[in-house]
Design a protein around this motif. Structure first.
Motif, PDB file in Angstrom:
ATOM      1  N   TYR A  75       0.932  -1.268   0.029  1.00 35.98           N
ATOM      2  CA  TYR A  75      -0.093   0.055   0.213  1.00 35.98           C
ATOM      3  C   TYR A  75       0.952   1.370  -0.131  1.00 35.98           C
ATOM      4  O   TYR A  75       0.667   2.246  -0.854  1.00 35.98           O
ATOM      5  CB  TYR A  75      -0.969  -0.026   0.996  1.00 35.98           C
ATOM      6  N   ARG A 107      -8.346  10.363   4.360  1.00 32.28           N
ATOM      7  CA  ARG A 107      -8.405   9.660   2.844  1.00 32.28           C
ATOM      8  C   ARG A 107      -7.480   8.501   2.949  1.00 32.28           C
ATOM      9  O   ARG A 107      -7.936   7.443   2.198  1.00 32.28           O
ATOM     10  CB  ARG A 107      -8.336  10.611   1.760  1.00 32.28           C
ATOM     11  N   ASP A 115      -9.113   5.474   4.689  1.00 28.48           N
ATOM     12  CA  ASP A 115     -10.110   4.900   3.903  1.00 28.48           C
ATOM     13  C   ASP A 115      -9.572   4.106   2.589  1.00 28.48           C
ATOM     14  O   ASP A 115      -9.839   2.994   2.401  1.00 28.48           O
ATOM     15  CB  ASP A 115     -10.960   6.029   3.290  1.00 28.48           C
ATOM     16  N   ASP A 116      -8.580   4.659   2.144  1.00 24.69           N
ATOM     17  CA  ASP A 116      -7.928   4.029   0.886  1.00 24.69           C
ATOM     18  C   ASP A 116      -7.304   2.496   1.361  1.00 24.69           C
ATOM     19  O   ASP A 116      -7.229   1.860   0.726  1.00 24.69           O
ATOM     20  CB  ASP A 116      -6.969   4.986   0.279  1.00 24.69           C
ATOM     21  N   SER A 133      -9.942   0.056   1.786  1.00 25.16           N
ATOM     22  CA  SER A 133     -10.489  -0.488   0.753  1.00 25.16           C
ATOM     23  C   SER A 133      -9.145  -1.372  -0.062  1.00 25.16           C
ATOM     24  O   SER A 133      -9.516  -2.437  -0.547  1.00 25.16           O
ATOM     25  CB  SER A 133     -10.427   0.590  -0.215  1.00 25.16           C
ATOM     26  N   TYR A 134      -8.016  -0.970   0.073  1.00 29.36           N
ATOM     27  CA  TYR A 134      -6.729  -1.721  -0.444  1.00 29.36           C
ATOM     28  C   TYR A 134      -6.771  -3.073   0.356  1.00 29.36           C
ATOM     29  O   TYR A 134      -6.660  -3.947  -0.472  1.00 29.36           O
ATOM     30  CB  TYR A 134      -5.625  -1.037   0.002  1.00 29.36           C
TER      31      TYR A 134
END
Length: 183
Positions: free
Chosen positions: A125, A167, A170-171, A174-175
């Motif tokens: 990530y 953000r 959140d990313d 999701s990742y």
């Protein structure tokens, strides 16, 4: 003195290794410990324990990145001290806030086993982020820098840094979900 020379001093069991480690990396390790503990005496003890742990670890280990090696030891010792000393007290430290921010997208340290894919997923990530976002994420969630410090360092407002970090969390969530990692 460069890192290879310092490591060689450790391998030779020369106490000058600790002096050189403190001279070159003491301030950084102290900053890491202070960001977590917010107490100069506790931070100083963790830094001193960092040199002891390094002395006990090198040899047999030969760390490829001495700076990261020392910072990781200082961070882990500080986290241990923080848990022992502060987790039972109601404190609103910056580090506690950072832990709370990450709690929604990462499991606690206790649930991460040696075979857990999370560390490599986190590395993946971080590799997807642009350099500034990666530095903000690592600065906040690894070094535990306050948002105000990061904002000043990167010429942003604290609100802008907070939005970016939100953000990024959140990313990250999701990742991890896209790669089958359930929290």
């Amino acid at each position: 003195m460069n890192d290879n020379q310092i490591i060689q001093l450790y391998w030779e069991r020369d106490e000058q290794a600790i002096v050189e480690s403190e001279r070159q990396y003491g301030a950084l390790c102290h900053t890491v410990a202070m960001n977590i503990l917010s107490n100069p005496q506790d931070a100083e003890e963790c830094v001193n324990d960092t040199w002891l742990k390094s002395w006990q670890t090198i040899p047999p280990k030969r760390p490829p990145n001495l700076c990261a090696f020392f910072c990781r030891i200082a961070r882990n010792l500080s986290l241990d001290r923080y848990r022992r000393k502060y987790m039972t007290q109601a404190r609103g430290s910056g580090f506690e806030v950072a832990l709370h921010e990450l709690s929604e997208c990462l499991p606690s340290d206790e649930t991460i086993a040696g075979t857990d894919p999370l560390p490599s997923l986190l590395d993946g990530y971080l590799a997807t982020l642009d350099p500034t976002h990666r530095k903000l994420f690592v600065g906040r969630y690894w070094h535990a820098y306050p948002v105000k410090h990061l904002a000043a360092a990167y010429g942003m407002t604290p609100n802008h840094v907070s939005v970016i970090l939100h953000r990024l969390r959140d990313d990250l969530r999701s990742y991890l979900n896209e790669r089958g990692y359930q929290i």
